[in-house]
Design an enzyme around this catalytic site. Structure first.
Site, PDB file in Angstrom:
ATOM      1  CE  LYS A   1      -2.715   2.529   4.843  1.00 25.92           C
ATOM      2  NZ  LYS A   1      -2.605   1.658   3.656  1.00 25.92           N
TER       3      LYS A   1
ATOM      4  CB  SER B   1      -0.951   0.014   1.200  1.00 26.37           C
ATOM      5  OG  SER B   1      -0.232   0.168   2.417  1.00 26.37           O
TER       6      SER B   1
END
Length: 292
Positions: A133, A78
């Site tokens: 993230k 990701s």
């Protein structure tokens, strides 16, 4: 307070309890039992000696892991191309405040996440796992993500003229070596404030706006970041379950700031191979270093 411990928190709890118990034994032995043994000319053997020798080691590990650096492994794609599966990263635990190792309550504030930081935090939708993230939106910001294009309207903090929403600058780099289900991905260089980094987009995948989290009072694809929260996204924009889908990251969920890759392994995921899939079969030395 989080109601469920994830694996990292459970390890912290066990480490804290082990340090506490061996510390008590260390203190009792040093100030109570040892003087008596010296009077009787006895040696310190058995579990007391083992516990006393373990305490300094456990204490050092607890301090380093809780307040300085904690290692994490990147399990998914990701955050590609910035971070890839098999990267082992160092996370600064003190970047956003010194916190207790179990409940993450801030003991001493040391800083706040900045736009572009890569952060590790407890998943708001599943407290059993940690996520990594990039911080896109700060408290008060308006984030717009439509047609796979990112816009940011910074918070108006008392300025006479408040900022307006602007597209985040990006430049097409070309097709990348990274693929999703056999599709070559497009790579872009994005300028997120003072941070320049690379992102990936899947040219064959339509935007999943119907799956986005809809903030009350806002249209789909528009979010106003509440106080004490942040908006986080993965660099692999079409293959990242992030704030677009589950909402905002609470500040209390922060674990630390990812700053460097200390080792990077490759793994053999071929089901026909005799090599165990969980054992590394190579080292990517070119990936070791600071994270951008």
């Amino acid at each position: 307070m989080l109601s469920v411990f994830n694996a990292a928190e459970m390890f912290s709890l066990i480490l804290t309890l082990a340090t506490l118990i061996t510390g008590i034994v260390f203190a009792l032995d040093k100030f109570v039992w040892q003087p008596k043994r010296e009077e009787l000319k006895q040696e310190n053997t058995g579990w007391v000696a083992q516990a006393r020798s373990m305490f300094p080691v456990l204490f050092a590990i607890l301090i380093i892991r809780s307040f300085i650096i904690e290692p994490f492994q990147i399990p998914t794609g990701s955050m590609q191309p910035t971070l890839v599966p098999g990267d082992f990263i160092g996370v600064e635990k003190f970047a956003y405040g010194l916190r207790d190792p179990i409940f993450h309550k801030t003991l001493i504030p040391t800083g706040k996440p900045q736009r572009g930081d890569i952060t590790v935090f407890i998943d708001p939708s599943n407290p059993k796992i940690d996520l990594i993230k990039r911080v896109i939106g700060l408290p008060g910001d308006t984030i717009i993500y439509q047609n796979k294009t990112l816009y940011i309207k910074p918070a108006c903090n008392g300025q006479k003229v408040c900022p307006v929403a602007k597209e985040v600058p990006k430049q097409y780099v070309g097709l990348t070596k990274f693929t999703e289900l056999g599709t070559d991905l497009n790579e872009y260089k994005e300028e997120l404030g003072k941070v320049t980094h690379h992102i990936l987009r899947d040219p064959t995948l339509p935007e999943q706006i119907n799956r986005y989290y809809q903030q009350p009072g806002q249209p789909m694809g528009v979010w106003v970041v509440p106080k004490g929260h942040y908006f986080a996204m993965g660099d692999n924009r079409d293959n990242s379950l992030d704030s677009r889908y589950w909402g905002f990251m609470p500040e209390q969920n922060l674990v630390g700031k990812a700053t460097f890759i200390w080792i990077s392994f490759t793994f053999n995921h071929n089901p026909d191979s005799m090599w165990p899939h969980w054992l590394p079969n190579g080292v990517r030395l070119n990936r070791i270093g600071s994270i951008h």
